[in-house]
Design an enzyme around this catalytic site. Structure first.
Site, PDB file in Angstrom:
ATOM      1  N   GLY A 173       0.775  -1.230   0.224  1.00 20.63           N
ATOM      2  CA  GLY A 173      -0.005   0.068   0.050  1.00 20.63           C
ATOM      3  C   GLY A 173       0.875   1.454  -0.040  1.00 20.63           C
ATOM      4  CG  ASP A 174       3.447   2.379   3.212  1.00 16.74           C
ATOM      5  OD1 ASP A 174       3.748   3.139   3.652  1.00 16.74           O
ATOM      6  OD2 ASP A 174       3.143   0.872   3.352  1.00 16.74           O
ATOM      7  N   PRO A 175       3.984   2.189  -1.395  1.00 14.53           N
ATOM      8  CG  PRO A 175       5.084   0.182  -2.600  1.00 14.53           C
ATOM      9  CD  PRO A 175       4.476   0.844  -1.229  1.00 14.53           C
ATOM     10  CB  ALA A 178       4.763   6.708  -2.797  1.00 14.95           C
TER      11      ALA A 178
END
Length: 413
Positions: A173-175, A178
């Site tokens: 989920g983070d990248p 981003a």
């Protein structure tokens, strides 16, 4: 050479991965990104990794931090203190974008809501990246990339047939958030150029990742059938899997989408009989009998290295890719030829290679011009040159503990 975001200043109030990676991408393409960390609550990525705590300035050596924070400046400010709040508002007044990825109530509790920041800079683009959004019954829940995967439905469709749910090997989920941040900021900047008005952008990480399982949501709404994990297979195409190759833990992915590609695969394998076998002669038949087809293919791949199998198949028009390890990825000749890796030197962490900016623009390419900043490395530049603070005011910030040149290490030893 002018970069796409040259002249855009970003106040970066983010930590860990999603926010810092997104603001790093903005910096890669020319934005002046100023990372703000509290002397006591600094980005925890600085403390991740096997870094001996007795090494000078160990908090500047984390690979995780240095990867996600290149092309940035850094200052220290305690935003919970009135002087810190006042100073960051002064910085916002001279900036174009603010990005924060705190829990939904933090910026309001700090007195730094969109309304407050907009009062000092009506043109600012204010981006919030809360895990669960700013509204709704779960808005105050804590979120990390690992549990966002589950909440977005991704894990329920990942894994092998008849097996338990399986998350990705990292916080997917983070990248994804981003990357979405870059698009959101680009659209907001374009809107501002057309209308003259800034805006508020809410980028909830859970909702963003849910978009990546959208076809399964639509499929369920149309048919009522639950999507099921299928490992490396495809719902319609076969062969579509990862096959063991010669050597220890070596694999190649093969994905045939047409009869022509399957016949080419059979020719490379010197098994034209497979293409004539009624079980495999059509796409529908291959899918029905893929459990019988996969061992036939793996009997061939097991005799060859994963690179060898990939090149033989690709030259025949068969989609195939070697499953690369990290050392193989760094040494990959194609990536070397395209300039995907760039050597970079950090004053504390040394020299290493990292990926170049990902999007290649012909006239305004991205560029790694700054290593990740040391803690509070640019206090003097921001306080004196950008904000015009005099010696007395800067001394007051340090005396009150609002600013510091070194972080409080007591929580990270």
């Amino acid at each position: 050479m002018t970069r796409p975001l040259a002249g855009i200043r970003v106040v970066d109030l983010t930590m860990v991965w999603a926010g810092p990676m997104g603001t790093r991408l903005l910096g890669d393409y020319g934005a002046e990104v100023i990372k703000v960390e509290s002397p006591r609550q600094w980005d925890l990525l600085r403390a991740l990794g096997l870094i001996p705590r007795d090494v000078p300035r160990w908090y500047n050596r984390s690979a995780y931090f240095n990867h996600n924070n290149r092309n940035k400046y850094a200052i220290s400010l305690d935003l919970a203190h009135p002087l810190g709040r006042e100073t960051v508002l002064a910085l916002c007044a001279k900036s174009d974008v603010l990005v924060e990825n705190y829990r939904s109530d933090v910026m309001d509790n700090l007195g730094l809501s969109y309304e407050v920041v907009r009062a000092v800079n009506p043109d600012i683009i204010y981006v919030s990246m809360p895990g669960h959004g700013k509204t709704g019954p779960e808005k105050d829940y804590v979120a990390y990339g690992s549990n966002v995967e589950q909440l977005a439905g991704l894990v329920s469709i990942s894994g092998y047939e008849d097996g338990e749910p399986m998350k990705t090997g990292f916080s997917y989920g983070d990248p994804m958030a981003a990357t979405a941040l870059v698009g959101a900021v680009a659209m907001a900047l374009r809107k501002r150029r057309l209308t003259g008005a800034g805006c508020y952008v809410e980028l909830a990480q859970r909702e963003n990742l849910t978009m990546f399982v959208g076809e399964h949501l639509v499929g369920y709404s149309l048919t009522g059938e639950l999507p099921r994990p299928m490992g490396n297979r495809h719902p319609h195409h076969a062969p579509h899997n990862v096959y063991r190759c010669a050597g220890e833990d070596r694999w190649v992915a093969i994905a045939c989408e047409s009869d022509e590609q399957f016949r080419a695969l059979c020719q490379v394998m010197r098994r034209p009989d497979l293409a004539e076998d009624p079980r495999f002669a059509t796409a529908t038949a291959r899918k029905q009998h893929e459990h019988a087809l996969d061992p036939e293919i793996e009997a061939w791949t097991r005799q060859r290295g994963h690179h060898e199998a990939m090149h033989l198949l690709q030259r025949a028009g068969v989609p195939a890719g070697a499953v690369l390890t990290t050392p193989e990825l760094v040494a990959d000749p194609h990536l070397r030829a395209t300039g995907a890796w760039v050597a970079h030197t950090h004053p504390d962490a040394g020299t290493w290679e990292m990926e170049a900016p990902p999007w290649v623009l012909s006239r305004t390419p991205g560029h790694i011009r700054l290593p990740a900043p040391g803690f509070a490395e640019h206090n003097d530049y921001v306080f004196r040159e950008l904000l015009g603070l005099d010696d007395a005011r800067i001394a007051e910030l340090y005396r009150a503990g609002v600013a510091a040149d070194v972080p409080d290490e007591s929580l990270h030893r």
